[in-house]
Each structure stands twice: as structure tokens, then as C-alpha cells.
Motif scaffolding. Sequence first.
Motif: not given
Length: 393
Positions: A239-247
Amino acid sequence: MQAQTEGRRDANLALLLRALRARGPLSRTQLADWSGLSKATVAPLLTDLEHRGLVERAGTTTTQGRPGRLVRLRPGAVCGIGLDVRPGHLGVTVTDLTGETRVRRQVACDTGVPEHALDRLADLTRRVLDDVPRAGWAGVTVAIPGRVDRVTGTATSARLRWRDVAVVDGLAARTGLPIGRLDLDTEANLAACAEHDRDPVDDLVYLTGDHDVTAAVIANGALVRGADDHAGEVGHLALDPLGGTYCACGRRGCWATQVGLDAFLHACAPHHDRVHDPALSPGERMTIVRTRAERGDARTLDALHRTAEALARGLAVLTTLLDPGKIVLGGYFAALRDWLVPPPRHGGTAVTASTLGFAAGGVGAALAAVRRVLDDPAALPVEAGGPRGGGPA
Ligand SMILES: [Zn+2]
């Protein structure tokens, strides 16, 4: 020819059981109307079910001016055993043919060592079997928070740190129970079946609210498993591939990094706070969070607000893709329903909180186990001398 007749008879036994499960006590006439069978066919089938200890008399009714004896499923006659595994805790649930939960227990356990967990699961199973007549248990089903191979009976779960653990073989070896009556499935699938059992809408999506966020999809009344049995891993929707937290999966901005239980608890409180104490069950942690939210704790309320927004964004994707009649939110989403479950809307998909909460997987496992007898009552032996003695108290 003989086998065919027996097959039809077994199917009719199952049909009558399903009618009694869905409708409650019914007379022979009502059962004949409901099933499309003749009254002359229904009568010996009912006698058979009675001799297997599955149904009992339940008073009389008057239909079209004529009295008829009612029969119903016999409470406690047959039990399914559901086992559930989560990091640090194991659960056992016993459900009878009517769907009533008769036992629900939880114990702490070091689940990181699969052998320990299997030892304790076998203990739990043996203990509840002591209370169930040996002929009166349908099977044992294990709910796994991860992936399962239902053919080999093995489970893999990043959360449990399990890889290809032989759950079915391991339980059979420890308990001496026949392997044919043991099986496993994912927690999400079993929880969805438990919710569907309570409210059989044709198109239902269940969403686990836990460290992993997984959906189970029921379409036209049947579970959607996917080509490799991996359908529903929606926690990794980016849902937030550029700014999101690493999974943990290596990508960024997965939905689980926004609404998974870990992410939520870390948004709620610093790492030394007791909501992170692994000795506490998820239910106990949620009680702490709820108390703080009710007191107006700013950090808790901010975490709830942001989680509710992220949850709604992902639910919009699921609704667009699947158009389900109902989405049931489980786990911590249900425990914190006042803050996280969107308000009811007119038209479209209804979003509700699970009434089973963190127990949904275990309850679904017990129901899956008891379903063996609902689907094939002839698998239970007829006991000489008629109906069996009582089930567990
Ligand atoms: Zn991911």
C-alpha cells in the motif's frame, strides 16, 4: 448396486443431520418436507441416527392439526477437538454437533521449539479426550498461523519459527490417535469457517487482526484456497511501496507494516512497556490498550486513529476486488472494535467485528473436526443397545 444404495443412505443421513443443525428440532413431517424425502424413508434414517447417539426426542409439535414427535441433535453427543497455536500460547476448544463450545482452554508454551509445542498439544488433546467418550469424538484439527500442506500434514510459519513441521504425524505418534482423524488448516481459513457457521452469508471475507494480517475468502459459500493454497495473504499488499516501512518479506509498505499487531503495539507504547510482554496473552494486552484509550491516553488514541485509517485503506481494496456481502474483522481489530471497526454503512459491504476474537481459529478448528460426522454420520459406529451414554459435562 449395494454400494450405491449404501452411499445414498449415508448421504441422506447427512442431509437430515444438516437440517436439524440448521433448523433446530423438527418433526418427521417437517424433515420430509425440508429434505424432499418421503416420510417412510425418513423414519428408519432417524432410528439409525438415534442408535448412533446423534439425535434424541425433543417433545411434540402440532403440524396441520396433527401431533408429531420432534427430534433434535443430541447436545454433547459428538465432539470435535480444535487446537490452536500462537507464539507463546496454545489453545484447545471442544465443540459438539450443535456447534456449542463445551471447552476452551489456553496454556503458555515455548512454541519456538516445535517438539515442545507438539508435546503440549498432545497433552491437551489427551486431557480433553478423557472427558469425551472414545466413540464420541469426531477428530482433531489444528489451526496454524502460517502456511499448511494439508496433504502431508505439515506447517510452516514465520511467526512460530516453524519450517515444514510434521504436525499431523507428530500428534498421531504422541497420542496414538488414527492419522485419518487428524488434520490442519490455516488459522484464517478456520476462523472464516467459524464466522460463516454463525452467519452463513454466501460471500464473506475474514481478516485476522494479529502479527500477520491474512484474509480468508468464502465465495458462493465455499472457501477460496488458490492454486497453491496461499490465497488471502493480503498483509503483503504493497500500500506504500516507496515510503513505507520495510516488511519481513523484504518489500516496503506492506499493509501488515501499517496494521499488523506488532506495528500497532509499537505505535501504542515504547519497547519496554508491558503491552510488549510476551508472557501476556493478546487478550490481556488488548485490555491494557483499551483501558488507556478509555482514559484518553494521547499516544494510544493516536495509534488507534492511524491504524483505523490504514485499515480502511486496505479494506477498500478488498471490497473493490471481491465485493463481499460481509467482512469480519478478527483478533485485535475485534478487541478494539470501538476505535477500529468502521461505522455501519447503508448498502454495500457490511464490516463487523468477530464475536469470537482471538479464539476464532480454535473454534473453527473444533467445528472443522466435528464436521466430519455431519458430513458422514455413518462413520460413527452403531452401538449395541441403542443410544450411548452422556457426553462431556
Ligand atoms: Zn510484506
